[in-house]
Design a protein around this motif. Structure first.
Motif, PDB file in Angstrom:
ATOM      1  N   ASP A   1       0.821  -1.206   0.000  1.00 41.43           N
ATOM      2  CA  ASP A   1       0.000   0.000   0.000  1.00 41.43           C
ATOM      3  C   ASP A   1       0.858   1.260   0.000  1.00 41.43           C
ATOM      4  N   GLN A   2       2.129   1.115   0.267  1.00 44.26           N
ATOM      5  CA  GLN A   2       3.046   2.253   0.253  1.00 44.26           C
ATOM      6  C   GLN A   2       3.950   2.208  -0.980  1.00 44.26           C
ATOM      7  N   LYS A   3       3.491   1.506  -2.007  1.00 48.09           N
ATOM      8  CA  LYS A   3       4.350   1.260  -3.165  1.00 48.09           C
ATOM      9  C   LYS A   3       4.653   2.531  -3.949  1.00 48.09           C
ATOM     10  N   HIS A   4       3.686   3.425  -4.059  1.00 48.36           N
ATOM     11  CA  HIS A   4       3.842   4.569  -4.937  1.00 48.36           C
ATOM     12  C   HIS A   4       3.557   5.892  -4.226  1.00 48.36           C
ATOM     13  N   LEU A   5       4.131   6.940  -4.742  1.00 41.29           N
ATOM     14  CA  LEU A   5       3.735   8.307  -4.426  1.00 41.29           C
ATOM     15  C   LEU A   5       2.918   8.853  -5.589  1.00 41.29           C
ATOM     16  N   VAL A   6       2.105   9.843  -5.307  1.00 36.47           N
ATOM     17  CA  VAL A   6       1.331  10.523  -6.340  1.00 36.47           C
ATOM     18  C   VAL A   6       1.678  11.999  -6.288  1.00 36.47           C
ATOM     19  N   ALA A   7       2.090  12.552  -7.423  1.00 33.58           N
ATOM     20  CA  ALA A   7       2.466  13.966  -7.443  1.00 33.58           C
ATOM     21  C   ALA A   7       1.237  14.863  -7.318  1.00 33.58           C
ATOM     22  N   PHE A   8       0.192  14.583  -8.092  1.00 31.28           N
ATOM     23  CA  PHE A   8      -1.047  15.364  -8.043  1.00 31.28           C
ATOM     24  C   PHE A   8      -2.188  14.396  -7.818  1.00 31.28           C
ATOM     25  N   GLU A   9      -2.852  14.538  -6.664  1.00 30.48           N
ATOM     26  CA  GLU A   9      -3.895  13.596  -6.287  1.00 30.48           C
ATOM     27  C   GLU A   9      -5.215  14.324  -6.084  1.00 30.48           C
ATOM     28  N   ILE A  10      -6.274  13.694  -6.606  1.00 31.36           N
ATOM     29  CA  ILE A  10      -7.629  14.225  -6.467  1.00 31.36           C
ATOM     30  C   ILE A  10      -8.465  13.141  -5.807  1.00 31.36           C
ATOM     31  N   ASN A  11      -8.913  13.360  -4.587  1.00 25.23           N
ATOM     32  CA  ASN A  11      -9.663  12.365  -3.821  1.00 25.23           C
ATOM     33  C   ASN A  11     -11.034  12.905  -3.454  1.00 25.23           C
ATOM     34  N   ASN A  12     -12.080  12.105  -3.769  1.00 23.16           N
ATOM     35  CA  ASN A  12     -13.447  12.454  -3.341  1.00 23.16           C
ATOM     36  C   ASN A  12     -13.778  13.900  -3.677  1.00 23.16           C
ATOM     37  N   ALA A  13     -13.515  14.271  -4.903  1.00 18.42           N
ATOM     38  CA  ALA A  13     -13.718  15.660  -5.325  1.00 18.42           C
ATOM     39  C   ALA A  13     -14.561  15.705  -6.597  1.00 18.42           C
ATOM     40  N   GLU A  14     -15.047  16.880  -6.916  1.00 18.35           N
ATOM     41  CA  GLU A  14     -15.779  17.080  -8.163  1.00 18.35           C
ATOM     42  C   GLU A  14     -15.476  18.465  -8.730  1.00 18.35           C
ATOM     43  N   ARG A  15     -15.701  18.570 -10.023  1.00 19.86           N
ATOM     44  CA  ARG A  15     -15.470  19.823 -10.760  1.00 19.86           C
ATOM     45  C   ARG A  15     -14.013  20.281 -10.617  1.00 19.86           C
ATOM     46  N   VAL A  16     -13.111  19.322 -10.685  1.00 20.38           N
ATOM     47  CA  VAL A  16     -11.683  19.632 -10.725  1.00 20.38           C
ATOM     48  C   VAL A  16     -11.234  19.610 -12.185  1.00 20.38           C
ATOM     49  N   GLY A  17     -10.456  20.612 -12.592  1.00 22.29           N
ATOM     50  CA  GLY A  17      -9.986  20.660 -13.961  1.00 22.29           C
ATOM     51  C   GLY A  17      -8.484  20.872 -14.049  1.00 22.29           C
ATOM     52  N   LEU A  18      -7.858  20.192 -15.007  1.00 19.96           N
ATOM     53  CA  LEU A  18      -6.454  20.409 -15.346  1.00 19.96           C
ATOM     54  C   LEU A  18      -6.412  20.775 -16.820  1.00 19.96           C
ATOM     55  N   GLU A  19      -5.896  21.964 -17.134  1.00 17.40           N
ATOM     56  CA  GLU A  19      -5.967  22.485 -18.490  1.00 17.40           C
ATOM     57  C   GLU A  19      -4.638  23.110 -18.905  1.00 17.40           C
ATOM     58  N   ASP A  20      -4.205  22.799 -20.128  1.00 19.81           N
ATOM     59  CA  ASP A  20      -3.093  23.517 -20.769  1.00 19.81           C
ATOM     60  C   ASP A  20      -1.810  23.478 -19.929  1.00 19.81           C
ATOM     61  N   LEU A  21      -1.427  22.290 -19.487  1.00 22.86           N
ATOM     62  CA  LEU A  21      -0.260  22.125 -18.618  1.00 22.86           C
ATOM     63  C   LEU A  21       0.633  21.002 -19.146  1.00 22.86           C
ATOM     64  N   THR A  22       1.913  21.043 -18.779  1.00 26.25           N
ATOM     65  CA  THR A  22       2.812  19.920 -19.000  1.00 26.25           C
ATOM     66  C   THR A  22       3.230  19.350 -17.652  1.00 26.25           C
ATOM     67  N   PHE A  23       2.982  18.056 -17.453  1.00 26.68           N
ATOM     68  CA  PHE A  23       3.436  17.328 -16.282  1.00 26.68           C
ATOM     69  C   PHE A  23       4.644  16.505 -16.723  1.00 26.68           C
ATOM     70  N   ARG A  24       5.763  16.707 -16.051  1.00 29.57           N
ATOM     71  CA  ARG A  24       7.016  16.060 -16.494  1.00 29.57           C
ATOM     72  C   ARG A  24       7.746  15.481 -15.289  1.00 29.57           C
ATOM     73  N   TYR A  25       7.988  14.158 -15.317  1.00 30.26           N
ATOM     74  CA  TYR A  25       8.785  13.552 -14.258  1.00 30.26           C
ATOM     75  C   TYR A  25      10.256  13.802 -14.562  1.00 30.26           C
ATOM     76  N   ALA A  26      10.968  14.409 -13.604  1.00 28.81           N
ATOM     77  CA  ALA A  26      12.344  14.857 -13.854  1.00 28.81           C
ATOM     78  C   ALA A  26      13.221  14.626 -12.640  1.00 28.81           C
ATOM     79  N   ALA A  27      13.089  13.450 -12.028  1.00 25.66           N
ATOM     80  CA  ALA A  27      13.856  13.162 -10.816  1.00 25.66           C
ATOM     81  C   ALA A  27      15.216  12.554 -11.107  1.00 25.66           C
ATOM     82  N   VAL A  28      15.437  12.131 -12.354  1.00 26.35           N
ATOM     83  CA  VAL A  28      16.726  11.546 -12.741  1.00 26.35           C
ATOM     84  C   VAL A  28      17.158  12.141 -14.072  1.00 26.35           C
ATOM     85  N   ASP A  29      18.428  11.979 -14.398  1.00 30.28           N
ATOM     86  CA  ASP A  29      18.953  12.594 -15.610  1.00 30.28           C
ATOM     87  C   ASP A  29      19.128  11.606 -16.762  1.00 30.28           C
ATOM     88  N   PHE A  30      18.506  10.412 -16.656  1.00 29.26           N
ATOM     89  CA  PHE A  30      18.537   9.466 -17.770  1.00 29.26           C
ATOM     90  C   PHE A  30      17.117   9.230 -18.281  1.00 29.26           C
TER      91      PHE A  30
END
Length: 395
Positions: free
Chosen positions: A137-166
């Protein structure tokens, strides 16, 4: 910022010769669309349910929501979200720049994150997560989490994982040879990359529109036990963790209902998945996938995939349609229909490498049993209106 994998997508060309402008004033998933009764075919009663997929009432047009707050990379994003939520919601406009995400961000109801410019407003995720063998149950982290919510919007964005240089391990050539390392071996260069970019859980009437998801640690975007979510005009490319049984590199919905995926472009991840008990009445329409569409672990059926390009590269491990394996998964549900898709399985035309090219205006169905071809041809004539997804603009 010239991230590998970003490219402008103005038109997605389909085999039927139709081009769909991403930034058209009115498009699938907008407010004001209703079921087109004139095209209803009573032989396929699910048509009325598929027309309900996506945000109820549609995604609000950009100019109809109030901008409550404008921020820059110097500001605290979580504080801005909490402040706007306390005001009752609205748009947070993120000015161009790189926003460093070093700890999880939680979205709240009625808050919309909107970038000033998709390719120039970058949410750069730098978190890492150690895999705990005895604490799944602790396997993963979530960068952006939406729980038990409504009318949430994500628009015109770039999500980029950049924790390593390869870079993630995959292939840039569609016809490159199959390589076991891509999907079936551990990421040994760094074992702490178990980070999802965006996950919705138990949420409803929310949307992700015109975003990039690049180089995810694990899942780029997932919808768990949600209802009426619209994902539209998004581009996804690459993930680090894609190994068997590690729940990495998936995009799609598990246990979710009435979700709409329109004009999505997906490359170099493990699966686009419709899976798990509860998953039903989801619509995948006019998308461009270079990954398989995978039905497994006992979805509830009645899902639709129409007018998509589904082309798994030669180096991919699955045919265009996947159904899981009997030693790991439960079989797919009933009445999952496939219609007017262009399909290539590991470089060979067809839903799988044995059945030959998919015929236009022909109804196919995902099997509900292991040990049989994953897709079969149904004897039904096509729907009388030429589509199973029959919606129109409200007069």
């Amino acid at each position: 910022m010239n991230f590998i994998g970003i490219r402008p997508i103005k038109y997605l060309l389909f085999f039927i010769g139709v081009s769909v402008p991403v930034f058209a004033q009115h498009q699938v998933g907008d407010a004001g669309q209703v079921f087109d009764e004139s095209r209803f075919d009573p032989r396929f009663p699910d048509m009325k349910e598929w027309a309900k997929a996506g945000v109820q009432g549609g995604i609000p047009l950009r100019n109809t929501l109030k901008i409550q707050k404008t921020i820059t990379p110097k500001d605290n994003l979580q504080e801005a979200i909490d402040e706007v939520a306390a005001l009752g919601g609205g748009v947070i406009l993120l000015k161009n720049g790189e926003y460093i995400i070093s700890k999880p961000v939680t979205l709240q109801s009625n808050v919309i994150l909107r970038g000033e410019s998709k390719d120039q407003t970058v949410l750069k995720v730098v978190m890492k997560k150690i895999f705990f063998k005895y604490a799944p149950d602790q396997k993963h982290l979530v960068a952006f989490e939406i729980n038990n919510a409504e009318r949430v919007g994500l628009e015109d964005l770039t999500f980029r994982y950049a924790a390593v240089d390869f870079e993630p391990y995959d292939k840039s050539d569609f016809n490159a040879a199959w390589d076991r390392r891509v999907f079936h071996e551990h990421e040994t260069r760094d074992t702490t990359l178990f980070v999802h970019l965006v996950i919705f859980r138990n949420s409803r009437n929310s949307w992700v529109d015109n975003c990039n998801f690049l180089w995810a640690g694990t899942h780029p975007l997932g919808l768990g036990n949600c209802e009426h979510i619209t994902c539209r005009n998004n581009f996804m490319d690459r993930a680090y963790v894609k190994k068997d049984s590690f729940h990495g590199g998936y995009y799609g919905c598990w246990g979710s209902r009435y979700c709409l995926f329109y004009n999505e472009t997906v490359r170099r991840i493990r699966h686009f998945a419709i899976m798990s008990p509860g998953a039903s009445y989801n619509v995948v329409y006019r998308c461009d996938f270079e990954v398989d569409v995978n039905f497994h672990d006992q979805d509830y059926g009645h899902n639709l995939v129409e007018q998509c390009r589904i082309a798994t590269p030669v180096w991919h491990s699955w045919d265009a349609i996947g159904i899981g394996a009997p030693d790991k998964h439960r079989p797919p549900g009933p009445e999952n229909l496939l219609f007017n898709n262009t399909v290539i399985s590991k470089g060979v035309s067809g839903y799988n490498r044995k059945m030959g090219a998919a015929q236009p205006n022909t109804v196919y169905q995902v099997t509900t049993e292991f040990g049989k071809p994953n897709v079969f041809l149904r004897p039904d004539a096509p729907p009388k209106g030429g589509t199973f997804y029959a919606v129109k603009a409200q007069p």
